[in-house]
Structure formats: C-alpha cells, structure tokens
Write an enzyme that holds these catalytic residues in place. Sequence first.
Site, PDB file in Angstrom:
ATOM      1  N   HIS A  72       0.852  -1.194   0.000  1.00  0.00           N
ATOM      2  CA  HIS A  72       0.000   0.000   0.000  1.00  0.00           C
ATOM      3  C   HIS A  72       0.885   1.240   0.000  1.00  0.00           C
ATOM      4  O   HIS A  72       1.663   1.446   0.919  1.00  0.00           O
ATOM      5  CB  HIS A  72      -0.902   0.021   1.242  1.00  0.00           C
ATOM      6  CG  HIS A  72      -2.096  -0.875   1.114  1.00  0.00           C
ATOM      7  ND1 HIS A  72      -3.264  -0.670   1.801  1.00  0.00           N
ATOM      8  CD2 HIS A  72      -2.315  -1.975   0.358  1.00  0.00           C
ATOM      9  CE1 HIS A  72      -4.145  -1.610   1.481  1.00  0.00           C
ATOM     10  NE2 HIS A  72      -3.586  -2.418   0.616  1.00  0.00           N
ATOM     11  N   TYR A 200      -9.550   5.696   6.718  1.00  0.00           N
ATOM     12  CA  TYR A 200      -9.743   6.118   8.104  1.00  0.00           C
ATOM     13  C   TYR A 200     -10.771   7.249   8.080  1.00  0.00           C
ATOM     14  O   TYR A 200     -10.522   8.282   7.466  1.00  0.00           O
ATOM     15  CB  TYR A 200      -8.431   6.628   8.705  1.00  0.00           C
ATOM     16  CG  TYR A 200      -7.389   5.550   8.956  1.00  0.00           C
ATOM     17  CD1 TYR A 200      -7.322   4.910  10.193  1.00  0.00           C
ATOM     18  CD2 TYR A 200      -6.463   5.193   7.981  1.00  0.00           C
ATOM     19  CE1 TYR A 200      -6.359   3.928  10.443  1.00  0.00           C
ATOM     20  CE2 TYR A 200      -5.495   4.212   8.223  1.00  0.00           C
ATOM     21  CZ  TYR A 200      -5.451   3.594   9.459  1.00  0.00           C
ATOM     22  OH  TYR A 200      -4.503   2.634   9.711  1.00  0.00           O
ATOM     23  N   PRO A 292      -5.076   1.132  18.278  1.00  0.00           N
ATOM     24  CA  PRO A 292      -4.754   0.546  16.967  1.00  0.00           C
ATOM     25  C   PRO A 292      -4.792   1.530  15.802  1.00  0.00           C
ATOM     26  O   PRO A 292      -4.447   1.134  14.682  1.00  0.00           O
ATOM     27  CB  PRO A 292      -5.829  -0.537  16.800  1.00  0.00           C
ATOM     28  CG  PRO A 292      -6.956  -0.098  17.668  1.00  0.00           C
ATOM     29  CD  PRO A 292      -6.350   0.640  18.814  1.00  0.00           C
ATOM     30  N   LYS A 296       0.391   0.358  14.918  1.00  0.00           N
ATOM     31  CA  LYS A 296       1.782   0.309  15.369  1.00  0.00           C
ATOM     32  C   LYS A 296       2.111  -0.851  16.325  1.00  0.00           C
ATOM     33  O   LYS A 296       3.288  -1.134  16.571  1.00  0.00           O
ATOM     34  CB  LYS A 296       2.140   1.631  16.085  1.00  0.00           C
ATOM     35  CG  LYS A 296       2.253   2.801  15.142  1.00  0.00           C
ATOM     36  CD  LYS A 296       3.554   2.753  14.361  1.00  0.00           C
ATOM     37  CE  LYS A 296       3.569   3.638  13.152  1.00  0.00           C
ATOM     38  NZ  LYS A 296       3.545   2.938  11.863  1.00  0.00           N
ATOM     39  N   TYR A 383       3.568   7.006   9.737  1.00  0.00           N
ATOM     40  CA  TYR A 383       2.747   5.834   9.426  1.00  0.00           C
ATOM     41  C   TYR A 383       3.611   4.712   8.852  1.00  0.00           C
ATOM     42  O   TYR A 383       3.432   3.540   9.212  1.00  0.00           O
ATOM     43  CB  TYR A 383       1.613   6.209   8.457  1.00  0.00           C
ATOM     44  CG  TYR A 383       0.538   5.150   8.395  1.00  0.00           C
ATOM     45  CD1 TYR A 383      -0.603   5.221   9.192  1.00  0.00           C
ATOM     46  CD2 TYR A 383       0.680   4.036   7.563  1.00  0.00           C
ATOM     47  CE1 TYR A 383      -1.573   4.222   9.159  1.00  0.00           C
ATOM     48  CE2 TYR A 383      -0.278   3.026   7.529  1.00  0.00           C
ATOM     49  CZ  TYR A 383      -1.401   3.135   8.326  1.00  0.00           C
ATOM     50  OH  TYR A 383      -2.357   2.141   8.305  1.00  0.00           O
TER      51      TYR A 383
END
Length: 388
Positions: A72, A200, A292, A296, A383
Amino acid sequence: MRTQVCIIGGGPSGLLLSQILHRAGIDTVVLERQSRAHVLSRIRAGVLEEGSTSVLRKAGVDTRMDREKIRHEGTLLSARNRSFRVDFTQHTGKAVYVYGQTEVTADLYAARDAMGGVIIDSVSNVMPHDLEGETPFVTYEKDDTEHRINCDLVVGCDGFHGVSRQQIPTSVRREYERAYPFGWLGVLSETPPVSHELIYANHSRGFALCSQRNDALSRYYIQCDVTDKPDAWSDEMFWDELRRRIPDDTADALVTGASIEKSVAPLRSFVSEPMQWGKLFLVGDAAHIVPPTGAKGLNLAISDVHYLSQAMVAYYAGDKDALSSYSETALARVWGAIRFSWWFTTLMHRFPKQSDLEQKLQESDLAYLETSVSAQTSMAEQYVGMPF
Ligand code: APR
Ligand code: PHB
C-alpha cells in the site's frame, strides 16, 4: 532444564525473538500459557512497516509473506462526506504492507518447528525468580507437574496481562497510561474490500476504518462504547452504522456479507519504564500498548525484538555491556509511536461530550492535512514507521 534465554509468552514477540536468537546460535525456550490453536486463532491488526518486513526476512520467515503481502503506497482519510489521499511513497519513498498478524504468527510457529525450536504451550503459574542475581530461573506448571528452567536471561514477551512486568519493583517501575473512553467493534467478512487502500473515517457519529486482509477478505471497524457486547450488534446494524460514517460514494460501493468474526477491543496508550531490570527484559505488549489507529502494535514489538536480539548476540559474543542500553534505545522509538498513535486517535475519534467546536477543530486539522505537503510528509513518515 537449562537454556540461555527463557522467553515468557509465545505471541509474535516471543516467537520472533526465539527465531532470531536460534539462528545466531543462542539457545531459547518459549513458555506459552495458551494452546497453540488459541494463539493462532487470535485476530489482530494487519499492517507491516517496511522495517518490520526486513526483520522478518532476516529471521527467515518471508516466503509466504513476500508472496501474499499487499503493498500500500498510501491511505485515504475521510471527513464530512469526502475523502483525500496521503501518498506515503511520494512523501517518504516507502510503503506499508497488508499482511495479518495471524499470518505472521503462523509463519513464526512453522519456522520454529522447522528448526526444532522449543515452545512449551498450555503452561500455568509461570514465575521468574532471582532476576537480580547471577542464576535466574523460571518455574511453571504443565500437566500438574512443576518444572524449572535455569537460564542466563529472562525475556517477558507475555503481553499486557503477563506476569513479567509485575516483577519489576514498583519503586523502580513507572507506568504511563491513558484508557480511551470508547472501543472498536471489528468485523471480518468474506467480501471484497470496499477500497484498494485503507480508509480512516472521521465522523460526528464516531470513527470508522475500512481495512482488508486480501481481495476476498475485508476487515471493518466502527468506534463503539467500550462496554458494548459484540452480539448486541447484528450484522445489519454494523453495516448500517459503517455506511453512515463513510462517504456516500464509498457506502454505495460497500459489499456486505455475513460476519465471520466480531469483537470489541478497548483502546489504550500505555508505557512501562524501564524495559529491563536485572536479568529481565520486556518486549512488545508486555511493556507498551498503543491504540490501533496507527497500526503500530506489532511493528513496535518487532523493533523491540530487533534491538534486543542485536544486544543479546553482542552480549554472547563477549560484549558484557551490550545489554545495558536496550531499554533506553527501545523506549526512544516506543514514545514516538505512542505519540503518533495518540495524535491519530485524537484526530479521528468522537469523544464523549465533544462540542461542535471540537468537531470543527478536528475537521480543520484534517483540512490542513489535506492541503499541506509538510503535514502529509509528517504523517506519512510516522505511518510508514521511523527507521530503526
Ligand atoms: N505465562 C505464559 N504466557 C503468557 C502469560 C504467562 N503468565 N501471560 C500471557 N502470556 C502469553 C499470551 O497468551 C500471549 O500468547 O503471552 C503472549 C503475548 O502475546 P501478545 O499479547 O500477542 O503480545 P506480543 O507478542 O508482544 O505481540 C504484540 O500483539 O497484542 C498485539 O497489538 C499487539 O500487535 C501487537 C502484538
Ligand atoms: C486491521 O486491518 O486490522 C487494521 C488496519 C489498520 C489499523 C488497525 C487495524 O490502523
């Protein structure tokens, strides 16, 4: 029984550490409270940083991962019925990989079995002793018989509810904790993911996340009350609520189906310092928990294992000081991920009694993220994971 390193806990942290040490010629025993079938049935997050895939590759557990993982190069964020993309690769040159923690754990068990690794499961009353002395040992029970393992070093890989962390005296141990006033209701379904990349979603009804395991298996989450019982949410209620929280065009494209797993998870930020005391070393969830939202948890466990295994290899090669800086080194990276996960959680969730002003502030923060290259670079860099 005697071993060099006794590892308490056979989740991903314990198995990976055992695998890396074994390949370096260091003898380990892993003690796991649950049965192997139980450990392998746990469903956890599913995003690996590139750094994590490198550690798994060096540990020789890469064949299936490299075949099945999905690259991704960015993620979508949504608010107010629209979404925008943060391009990780454009901003950092890196990507992340979707590959479930359940699969990582299965690969680690297979690798340990192939090397004849010693993993003793279904044990009870595990207790480390003499951690400040020269001859530490661990006792446990299996099939109603008490056993003792003499060792040089003990590693607590026994998760948040484990016994290891508690052995550090409270005069030495400092704990930092925030329990968030909500949970995540997660559903796994044999349906095609609604989007190639994760979404998200910030929404005034609460956060939602569209994730996936592969092109026929989706993982979705909605923010819920932490006391909600999964069974109180029918599949229809779940899908209806998810649709409300994501942009209309995404909701229209959502393919729904029967859930094959449904569970509620609490959200917590937690760090216990130090991560070592005498002959005891803590790794992964035993020492720290992240909510979550930033994906991580597993990645932090893997970086802990990387630091500790390097230090242990140097220690057994004759560098007697090699272990002394493990806690400080690991904690520096841990706090970065704790901060990122807290920031992303705070930005995306609906808090109790959140005012309209606070909702507007979140939306404004997201608008800044959408338009600022600096803000996107900062988010992308964290990220995909800080280097280690
Ligand atoms: N004795 C032996 N084993 C124990 C004990 C005990 N007293 N207490 C707990 N365990 C075992 C648990 O059964 C579990 O299998 O330790 C293991 C800990 O595994 P995890 O909780 O998965 O923690 P860790 O291996 O550090 O992995 C971190 O897991 O929880 C996720 O989000 C987290 O992805 C992260 C990853
Ligand atoms: C998941 O797929 O389970 C997942 C993905 C990303 C997250 C959390 C969970 O941030």
